[in-house]
Write an enzyme that holds these catalytic residues in place. Structure first.
Site, PDB file in Angstrom:
ATOM      1  N   HIS A  13      97.190 161.401  56.383  1.00 52.08           N
ATOM      2  CA  HIS A  13      98.146 161.554  57.421  1.00 52.08           C
ATOM      3  C   HIS A  13      98.225 162.924  58.055  1.00 52.08           C
ATOM      4  CE1 HIS A  13     100.290 164.122  54.592  1.00 52.08           C
ATOM      5  NE2 HIS A  13     101.110 164.373  55.429  1.00 52.08           N
ATOM      6  N   LEU A  41      97.290 165.475  46.471  1.00 55.59           N
ATOM      7  CA  LEU A  41      96.503 164.500  45.920  1.00 55.59           C
ATOM      8  C   LEU A  41      95.004 164.456  46.280  1.00 55.59           C
ATOM      9  CD1 LEU A  41      96.385 161.668  44.247  1.00 55.59           C
ATOM     10  CD2 LEU A  41      97.207 160.664  46.165  1.00 55.59           C
ATOM     11  N   GLY A 108      86.983 151.868  59.050  1.00 57.69           N
ATOM     12  CA  GLY A 108      85.555 152.401  59.174  1.00 57.69           C
ATOM     13  C   GLY A 108      85.214 152.870  60.716  1.00 57.69           C
ATOM     14  N   SER A 109      84.120 152.721  61.087  1.00 55.89           N
ATOM     15  CA  SER A 109      83.650 153.384  62.248  1.00 55.89           C
ATOM     16  C   SER A 109      82.348 152.774  62.725  1.00 55.89           C
ATOM     17  CB  SER A 109      83.455 154.753  62.104  1.00 55.89           C
ATOM     18  OG  SER A 109      82.084 155.345  61.890  1.00 55.89           O
ATOM     19  N   SER A 110      82.288 152.957  64.166  1.00 57.85           N
ATOM     20  CA  SER A 110      81.090 152.163  64.584  1.00 57.85           C
ATOM     21  C   SER A 110      79.589 152.547  64.255  1.00 57.85           C
ATOM     22  CB  SER A 110      80.866 152.392  66.190  1.00 57.85           C
ATOM     23  OG  SER A 110      80.939 153.836  66.477  1.00 57.85           O
ATOM     24  N   CYS A 111      79.484 153.673  63.324  1.00 57.39           N
ATOM     25  CA  CYS A 111      77.980 153.954  62.747  1.00 57.39           C
ATOM     26  C   CYS A 111      77.865 153.048  61.654  1.00 57.39           C
ATOM     27  CB  CYS A 111      78.144 155.215  62.262  1.00 57.39           C
ATOM     28  SG  CYS A 111      79.253 155.499  60.794  1.00 57.39           S
ATOM     29  N   TYR A 138      77.143 158.316  55.318  1.00 56.03           N
ATOM     30  CA  TYR A 138      78.451 157.851  55.872  1.00 56.03           C
ATOM     31  C   TYR A 138      78.689 156.441  56.066  1.00 56.03           C
ATOM     32  CZ  TYR A 138      82.664 158.302  58.680  1.00 56.03           C
ATOM     33  OH  TYR A 138      83.951 158.304  59.016  1.00 56.03           O
ATOM     34  N   LYS A 142      81.086 153.519  54.415  1.00 57.13           N
ATOM     35  CA  LYS A 142      82.127 152.791  55.256  1.00 57.13           C
ATOM     36  C   LYS A 142      81.841 151.275  55.047  1.00 57.13           C
ATOM     37  CE  LYS A 142      84.770 155.691  56.762  1.00 57.13           C
ATOM     38  NZ  LYS A 142      86.079 155.652  56.302  1.00 57.13           N
ATOM     39  N   THR A 166      86.016 152.686  67.723  1.00 60.93           N
ATOM     40  CA  THR A 166      84.928 153.590  68.335  1.00 60.93           C
ATOM     41  C   THR A 166      85.092 155.010  68.229  1.00 60.93           C
ATOM     42  OG1 THR A 166      83.652 153.482  70.440  1.00 60.93           O
ATOM     43  CG2 THR A 166      86.087 153.587  70.484  1.00 60.93           C
ATOM     44  N   HIS A 181      82.945 166.568  66.594  1.00 63.70           N
ATOM     45  CA  HIS A 181      82.344 165.509  67.554  1.00 63.70           C
ATOM     46  C   HIS A 181      82.190 165.954  68.661  1.00 63.70           C
ATOM     47  CE1 HIS A 181      84.197 162.836  64.113  1.00 63.70           C
ATOM     48  NE2 HIS A 181      82.945 162.400  64.266  1.00 63.70           N
TER      49      HIS A 181
HETATM   50  N1  LIG Z   1      87.364 160.841  64.547  1.00 66.12           N
HETATM   51  C1  LIG Z   1      86.550 159.729  65.064  1.00 66.12           C
HETATM   52  O1  LIG Z   1      86.073 159.480  66.226  1.00 66.12           O
HETATM   53  C2  LIG Z   1      86.572 158.402  64.210  1.00 66.12           C
HETATM   54  C3  LIG Z   1      86.019 157.494  64.766  1.00 66.12           C
HETATM   55  C4  LIG Z   1      86.067 155.989  64.227  1.00 66.12           C
HETATM   56  C5  LIG Z   1      86.612 155.895  63.018  1.00 66.12           C
HETATM   57  N2  LIG Z   1      87.275 156.852  62.464  1.00 66.12           N
HETATM   58  C6  LIG Z   1      87.670 156.985  61.193  1.00 66.12           C
HETATM   59  O2  LIG Z   1      89.271 157.270  61.021  1.00 66.12           O
HETATM   60  C7  LIG Z   1      89.474 157.926  59.608  1.00 66.12           C
HETATM   61  C8  LIG Z   1      90.197 159.379  59.767  1.00 66.12           C
HETATM   62  O3  LIG Z   1      89.238 160.305  60.641  1.00 66.12           O
HETATM   63  P1  LIG Z   1      89.707 161.286  61.381  1.00 66.12           P
HETATM   64  O4  LIG Z   1      88.980 161.725  62.506  1.00 66.12           O
HETATM   65  O5  LIG Z   1      91.263 161.413  61.344  1.00 66.12           O
HETATM   66  O6  LIG Z   1      89.434 162.378  60.321  1.00 66.12           O
HETATM   67  P2  LIG Z   1      90.114 163.891  60.019  1.00 66.12           P
HETATM   68  O7  LIG Z   1      90.919 164.504  60.985  1.00 66.12           O
HETATM   69  O8  LIG Z   1      89.057 164.754  59.302  1.00 66.12           O
HETATM   70  O9  LIG Z   1      91.181 163.543  58.742  1.00 66.12           O
HETATM   71  C9  LIG Z   1      90.651 162.911  57.482  1.00 66.12           C
HETATM   72  C10 LIG Z   1      91.822 162.963  56.451  1.00 66.12           C
HETATM   73  O10 LIG Z   1      91.400 162.635  55.384  1.00 66.12           O
HETATM   74  C11 LIG Z   1      91.816 163.715  54.471  1.00 66.12           C
HETATM   75  N3  LIG Z   1      90.935 163.720  53.246  1.00 66.12           N
HETATM   76  C12 LIG Z   1      89.638 163.940  53.342  1.00 66.12           C
HETATM   77  N4  LIG Z   1      89.391 163.894  52.003  1.00 66.12           N
HETATM   78  C13 LIG Z   1      90.218 163.899  51.250  1.00 66.12           C
HETATM   79  C14 LIG Z   1      90.465 163.927  49.865  1.00 66.12           C
HETATM   80  N5  LIG Z   1      89.600 164.096  48.896  1.00 66.12           N
HETATM   81  N6  LIG Z   1      91.648 163.498  49.377  1.00 66.12           N
HETATM   82  C15 LIG Z   1      92.927 163.419  50.018  1.00 66.12           C
HETATM   83  N7  LIG Z   1      92.639 163.504  51.544  1.00 66.12           N
HETATM   84  C16 LIG Z   1      91.531 163.603  52.008  1.00 66.12           C
HETATM   85  C17 LIG Z   1      91.959 164.974  55.252  1.00 66.12           C
HETATM   86  O11 LIG Z   1      92.754 165.998  54.637  1.00 66.12           O
HETATM   87  P3  LIG Z   1      92.508 167.561  55.000  1.00 66.12           P
HETATM   88  O12 LIG Z   1      92.817 167.490  56.422  1.00 66.12           O
HETATM   89  O13 LIG Z   1      93.534 168.131  54.187  1.00 66.12           O
HETATM   90  O14 LIG Z   1      91.165 167.629  54.859  1.00 66.12           O
HETATM   91  C18 LIG Z   1      92.668 164.575  56.592  1.00 66.12           C
HETATM   92  O15 LIG Z   1      93.996 164.251  56.408  1.00 66.12           O
HETATM   93  C19 LIG Z   1      88.035 157.933  58.882  1.00 66.12           C
HETATM   94  O16 LIG Z   1      88.299 156.900  58.050  1.00 66.12           O
HETATM   95  C20 LIG Z   1      87.132 157.769  60.084  1.00 66.12           C
HETATM   96  O17 LIG Z   1      85.909 157.223  59.597  1.00 66.12           O
HETATM   97  C21 LIG Z   1      87.507 158.257  62.881  1.00 66.12           C
END
Ligand SMILES: NC(=O)c1ccc[n+]([C@@H]2O[C@H](COP(=O)([O-])OP(=O)(O)OC[C@H]3O[C@@H](n4cnc5c(N)ncnc54)[C@H](OP(=O)(O)O)[C@@H]3O)[C@@H](O)[C@H]2O)c1
Length: 322
Positions: A13, A41, A108-111, A138, A142, A166, A181
């Site tokens: 979150h 956690l 997941g993601s588009s990759c 990665y 996923k 995406t 990114h």
């Molecule tokens: N960003 C994109 O463009 C994109 C596109 C498609 C899909 N997604 C998907 O959306 C999801 C979230 O992406 P996001 O961009 O929001 O990434 P993000 O900003 O890096 O957020 C990831 C979250 O996961 C937490 N986390 C990571 N490792 C953890 C662990 N070992 N234990 C507990 N919490 C952990 C992080 O906590 P900390 O902040 O404390 O590290 C953070 O709250 C992913 O599954 C990603 O594949 C993202």
């Protein structure tokens, strides 16, 4: 509609996606959230994850926790990207099953799609060819998450399924150039070059040729789509229609050079831009086929210019707080 007092656990979150989902759900009137930061956690730890679920027993689980990064981070920390992501999703999905979660949505993601799959990418193209090398670990993690949800449905009847967004951008994005990114990286580069905050930098260098085509969705639109799907779709609908996941995107792409031009204009940078052809381009085109989600009745509402403006405003606010 899913009742407003359902106990909802949004894993991740504090991240860009998780925080957008939490914001949206709060705005809609949901009031029974359970959250844990990574320091409270570590989801890589199975015992701790099990104990958390045993105590809290969330009814709805959204898996937005993951180790996430750009091409360089994905390619450099290959072991961490596959290990952490496999552990996080396996621990959460298994604990959600054991503790009777009513619904789980895995992101997941588009990759996950093959590198040279036909465009736009349809849900059915999963596992039809080889993946892009730079982020293969990665992507494999996923894909395992998608297959975990599907397998728990088939064996245990769990209402677990996956969505594939995406490229996303928006508030709480990662603007650290070593891990970010392309879109947030460009915002930071243009901003710093405009303000000359980095010593000696008076031109902006962009990785690769600028030719790859990419699709971008504002993260608040993703949160809206998650809410829509959560109410509209159950695992049974998904798997019975022959797919394992649903794409979430805007259905339009743009070249990196055109994206750079847009950001340059919004940030107000007026000097030179050069393309560093020694850096990798990644896949030539990545556009999701969003026919299915459109047919279900959901469409994005934020256009790219407005989304970039909102993201830049958020970025400026963070800079002012420093
Ligand atoms: N960003 C994109 O463009 C994109 C596109 C498609 C899909 N997604 C998907 O959306 C999801 C979230 O992406 P996001 O961009 O929001 O990434 P993000 O900003 O890096 O957020 C990831 C979250 O996961 C937490 N986390 C990571 N490792 C953890 C662990 N070992 N234990 C507990 N919490 C952990 C992080 O906590 P900390 O902040 O404390 O590290 C953070 O709250 C992913 O599954 C990603 O594949 C993202």
């Amino acid at each position: 509609m899913i009742e407003l007092d359902k106990k909802i656990y949004i894993a991740g979150h504090t991240g860009m996606v998780g925080s957008a989902i939490l914001r949206k759900f709060k705005w809609l009137g949901y009031n029974n959230f359970v959250t844990r930061s990574r320091s409270e956690l570590d989801l890589v730890n199975q015992n701790d994850t099990d104990n958390f679920f045993k105590i809290e027993k969330p009814e709805i689980v959204i898996v937005a926790a993951a180790k996430v990064g750009g091409i360089l981070a994905n390619n450099t920390y290959r072991a961490e990207f596959i290990y952490d992501n496999l552990m996080i999703e396996a621990n959460i999905i298994n604990a959600a099953y054991k503790n009777g979660a009513e619904k789980l949505i895995f992101l997941g993601s588009s990759c996950i799609y093959p590198k040279l799959a036909p465009q736009p990418l349809k849900e059915e193209y999963l596992l039809t060819n080889t993946l892009e090398h730079t982020n293969e670990p990665y992507a494999i993690a996923k894909i395992a998450g998608i297959k975990l949800c599907e397998s728990y449905f088939h064996q245990y009847g769990s209402n677990f399924y996956s969505v594939m967004p995406t490229n996303l951008y928006g508030p709480n994005d990662n603007f650290d150039l070593a891990a970010s990114h392309v879109l947030p990286a460009l915002i930071r580069k243009f901003h710093e070059a405009k303000n000359k905050t980095v010593e000696g930098k008076n031109r902006v260098e962009i990785w690769g040729s600028g030719k790859p085509m990419r699709e971008f969705l504002f993260v608040d639109d993703l949160a809206d789509a998650i809410f829509f799907l959560m109410n509209k779709i159950n695992a049974k609908d998904m798997y019975e229609s022959g797919i394992t996941h649903l794409n979430i995107g805007c259905g339009e792409d743009i070249s990196i050079s055109d994206l750079a031009d847009k950001i340059k204009k919004i940030v107000g940078y007026e000097e030179e831009v050069v393309y560093d052809h020694t850096k990798p381009d990644g896949a030539p085109k990545k556009l999701l086929d969003v026919t299915r989600i459109h047919q279900l009745g959901w469409k994005h509402t934020t256009n790219l210019d407005d989304g970039i403006k909102k993201t830049y405003e958020w970025f400026l606010e963070q800079e002012r707080k420093k």
